[in-house]
Enzyme design. Structure first.
Site, PDB file in Angstrom:
ATOM      1  N   GLY A  39      -7.342 -40.464 -14.662  1.00  0.00           N
ATOM      2  CA  GLY A  39      -6.694 -39.338 -15.346  1.00  0.00           C
ATOM      3  C   GLY A  39      -7.791 -38.517 -15.991  1.00  0.00           C
ATOM      4  O   GLY A  39      -8.656 -39.076 -16.687  1.00  0.00           O
ATOM      5  N   LYS A  40      -7.763 -37.214 -15.764  1.00  0.00           N
ATOM      6  CA  LYS A  40      -8.879 -36.388 -16.258  1.00  0.00           C
ATOM      7  C   LYS A  40      -9.038 -36.475 -17.776  1.00  0.00           C
ATOM      8  O   LYS A  40     -10.155 -36.495 -18.293  1.00  0.00           O
ATOM      9  CB  LYS A  40      -8.679 -34.942 -15.829  1.00  0.00           C
ATOM     10  N   ALA A  42      -8.122 -39.020 -19.945  1.00  0.00           N
ATOM     11  CA  ALA A  42      -8.658 -40.322 -20.351  1.00  0.00           C
ATOM     12  C   ALA A  42     -10.110 -40.469 -19.894  1.00  0.00           C
ATOM     13  O   ALA A  42     -10.953 -41.008 -20.626  1.00  0.00           O
ATOM     14  CB  ALA A  42      -7.805 -41.448 -19.774  1.00  0.00           C
ATOM     15  N   SER A 213     -23.163 -30.647  -5.976  1.00  0.00           N
ATOM     16  CA  SER A 213     -24.565 -31.083  -5.928  1.00  0.00           C
ATOM     17  C   SER A 213     -25.541 -29.922  -6.114  1.00  0.00           C
ATOM     18  O   SER A 213     -26.744 -30.125  -6.315  1.00  0.00           O
ATOM     19  CB  SER A 213     -24.839 -31.790  -4.603  1.00  0.00           C
ATOM     20  N   THR A 238     -15.845 -39.455  -7.803  1.00  0.00           N
ATOM     21  CA  THR A 238     -14.653 -39.315  -8.645  1.00  0.00           C
ATOM     22  C   THR A 238     -15.070 -39.411 -10.126  1.00  0.00           C
ATOM     23  O   THR A 238     -15.748 -40.355 -10.513  1.00  0.00           O
ATOM     24  CB  THR A 238     -13.635 -40.438  -8.336  1.00  0.00           C
ATOM     25  N   GLY A 241     -16.963 -34.634 -12.538  1.00  0.00           N
ATOM     26  CA  GLY A 241     -16.597 -33.431 -13.295  1.00  0.00           C
ATOM     27  C   GLY A 241     -16.163 -33.795 -14.708  1.00  0.00           C
ATOM     28  O   GLY A 241     -16.509 -33.095 -15.671  1.00  0.00           O
ATOM     29  N   ASP A 242     -15.431 -34.880 -14.833  1.00  0.00           N
ATOM     30  CA  ASP A 242     -14.974 -35.304 -16.168  1.00  0.00           C
ATOM     31  C   ASP A 242     -16.165 -35.685 -17.047  1.00  0.00           C
ATOM     32  O   ASP A 242     -16.207 -35.375 -18.231  1.00  0.00           O
ATOM     33  CB  ASP A 242     -14.008 -36.490 -16.044  1.00  0.00           C
ATOM     34  N   SER A 272     -23.066 -40.798 -13.380  1.00  0.00           N
ATOM     35  CA  SER A 272     -21.689 -41.308 -13.218  1.00  0.00           C
ATOM     36  C   SER A 272     -21.335 -41.588 -11.762  1.00  0.00           C
ATOM     37  O   SER A 272     -20.462 -42.404 -11.487  1.00  0.00           O
ATOM     38  CB  SER A 272     -20.677 -40.319 -13.824  1.00  0.00           C
ATOM     39  N   GLY A 277     -15.560 -45.921  -8.993  1.00  0.00           N
ATOM     40  CA  GLY A 277     -14.497 -45.670  -9.971  1.00  0.00           C
ATOM     41  C   GLY A 277     -14.818 -44.492 -10.862  1.00  0.00           C
ATOM     42  O   GLY A 277     -15.989 -44.215 -11.153  1.00  0.00           O
TER      43      GLY A 277
HETATM   44  O1  RIB Z   1     -11.191 -36.156 -12.163  1.00  0.00           O
HETATM   45  C1  RIB Z   1     -10.944 -37.381 -11.548  1.00  0.00           C
HETATM   46  C2  RIB Z   1      -9.567 -37.821 -11.854  1.00  0.00           C
HETATM   47  O2  RIB Z   1      -8.655 -36.932 -11.261  1.00  0.00           O
HETATM   48  C3  RIB Z   1      -9.218 -39.171 -11.301  1.00  0.00           C
HETATM   49  O3  RIB Z   1      -9.550 -40.226 -12.168  1.00  0.00           O
HETATM   50  C4  RIB Z   1      -7.735 -39.071 -11.041  1.00  0.00           C
HETATM   51  O4  RIB Z   1      -6.978 -39.719 -11.995  1.00  0.00           O
HETATM   52  C5  RIB Z   1      -7.453 -37.581 -11.010  1.00  0.00           C
HETATM   53  O5  RIB Z   1      -6.581 -37.229 -11.979  1.00  0.00           O
END
Ligand code: RIB
Length: 292
Positions: A39-40, A42, A213, A238, A241-242, A272, A277
Site C-alpha cells: 500500500g503506497k 503504509a 532509472s 516495487t 517510488g514510495d 530499496s 518486496g
Molecule cells: O507503490 C507500490 C505499492 O503500490 C505496492 O506496495 C502496492 O500495494 C501498490 O499499492
C-alpha cells in the site's frame, strides 16, 4: 526529528514471481508466491520511519487477517497507528502484483482504503497540525486528498502529493500542494495538453518528475535539473517510488536543500530495489548515509 503524517492506503501485496507475464487468455506457471505488507501510504510511512522520522499513519484496514498483519507491521516499524482505523464491514485493501520480465504490474483492490474519508482525517487533525510535512497519495478517495490539501493550506503544513496511481486532479489540490512527484505518465494526466518543460517551468521547485532509472527532473527557477539515480542490481522495483517520496519528505522536513533532498531520496530509492518486496529493501538512515 522530523514529524511526518502519512495519509493513505495500507494494503497486503499478493506477489507472484514468474519468468513470463501471461497474455490475455493465457495460463503460465509461476515460480513463487508471497504475501508482504504494501500500500503506497503504509510503504511511505515505513520508509520515513526507517529514515529516522517520527511518523503517524492515517488510514483504514479491515478487521481481518491481513488487517492484523498490516497493523503489526506498522507497529514493528515504529509507525504510530492510533489513527489507523479497523472496520468490520469492508476487507483490507490488497494489491495483486506480478513480477515478471524485469518489471512489475499491479492491480489494486482498494477495500478499506476507500473508507479513508474526510471524517476519518478530521479525527487526526492534531497530528496533521503538528507535522512538518504531510505525505499523501491517490489510493484513497479524491475528496479526501482535496480536504487534506485544504487543511494543509489552512494550517500552513507543507503537503507532498505523490499523484499515484494516476487520475486527473483539481487545480485547487495542485495549488495547495507544496510538492508534486508524478512519474512521466502521471504528469501527462495531471497537466493534460502541457509539455513536460512547460509544466516544470510553471511549478519551479514544486514539480518533481520521477523518470525511473533515468533520475528525477525539476526546474529550479533558472534551469531544468536532472538528478541521476544510482546504478544498482535491481531485484524488485516495487516500492521504489514510495521510498523516494518518503525520503524526499524526510530530508525536506529536516531543512535540507531541494537538491540535497532529491539526492538523498534517489539514494534511498536505489537501495530499496535491491531486495524483494515493497518494504523489503527500504533502507535505514545509516544505510543511506553510508552510501551517499
Ligand atoms: O507503490 C507500490 C505499492 O503500490 C505496492 O506496495 C502496492 O500495494 C501498490 O499499492
Amino acid at each position: 526529528m522530523a514529524k511526518i503524517c502519512v495519509i493513505g492506503s495500507c494494503s497486503m501485496d499478493l506477489v507472484v514471481t514468474s519468468s513470463k507475464r501471461p497474455h490475455a487468455g493465457e495460463t503460465v506457471l509461476g515460480e513463487k508466491f508471497a504475501t508482504v505488507p504494501g500500500g503506497k501510504g503504509a510503504n511511505q510511512a515505513v520508509a520515513a520511519s526507517r529514515l529516522g522520522a517520527d511518523v503517524t499513519m492515517v488510514g483504514c484496514v479491515g478487521e481481518d487477517f491481513y488487517g492484523t498483519e498490516i497493523m503489526e507491521n506498522l507497529k514493528r516499524n515504529r509507525v504510530i497507528t492510533t489513527n489507523v482505523e479497523p472496520v468490520t464491514h469492508v476487507k483490507s485493501g490488497i494489491a495483486h502484483i506480478i513480477l515478471a520480465e524485469g518489471d512489475n504490474s499491479i492491480i489494486v483492490v482498494k477495500g478499506a482504503n476507500d473508507l479513508v474519508t474526510p471524517k476519518l482525517v478530521e479525527r487526526a487533525l492534531d497530528a496533521i497540525k503538528g507535522s512538518d510535512m504531510v505525505l499523501i497519495q491517490q489510493e484513497i478517495p479524491e475528496e479526501t486528498v482535496s480536504y487534506v490539501s485544504e487543511l494543509c493550506h489552512k494550517f500552513n503544513v507543507p503537503m507532498l502529493l505523490n499523484p499515484a496511481p494516476a487520475r486527473p486532479i483539481s487545480d485547487t489540490i495542485i495549488e495547495n500542494a507544496a510538492y508534486l512527484t508524478p512519474n512521466e505518465h502521471e504528469c501527462t494526466i495531471l497537466f493534460p495538453g502541457m509539455s513536460t518543460i512547460d509544466a516544470l517551468r510553471k511549478y519551479p521547485n514544486k514539480l518533481f518528475i520521477t523518470e525511473g532509472s533515468n533520475g528525477v527532473r525539476f526546474y529550479d527557477g533558472e534551469q531544468e535539473v536532472l538528478v541521476p539515480t544510482y546504478k544498482v542490481n535491481a531485484i524488485d522495483t516495487t516500492g521504489a517510488g514510495d521510498t523516494f517520496n518518503a525520503a524526499f519528505a524526510v530530508a525536506l522536513a529536516e531543512g535540507s536543500s531541494i537538491l540535497d533532498s532529491v539526492k538523498f531520496a534517489n539514494r534511498a530509492a536505489s537501495l530499496s530495489v535491491t531486495k524483494f518486496g515493497a518494504q523489503g529493501g527500504m533502507p535505514t538512515r545509516a544505510e543511506v548515509e553510508a552510501n551517499l
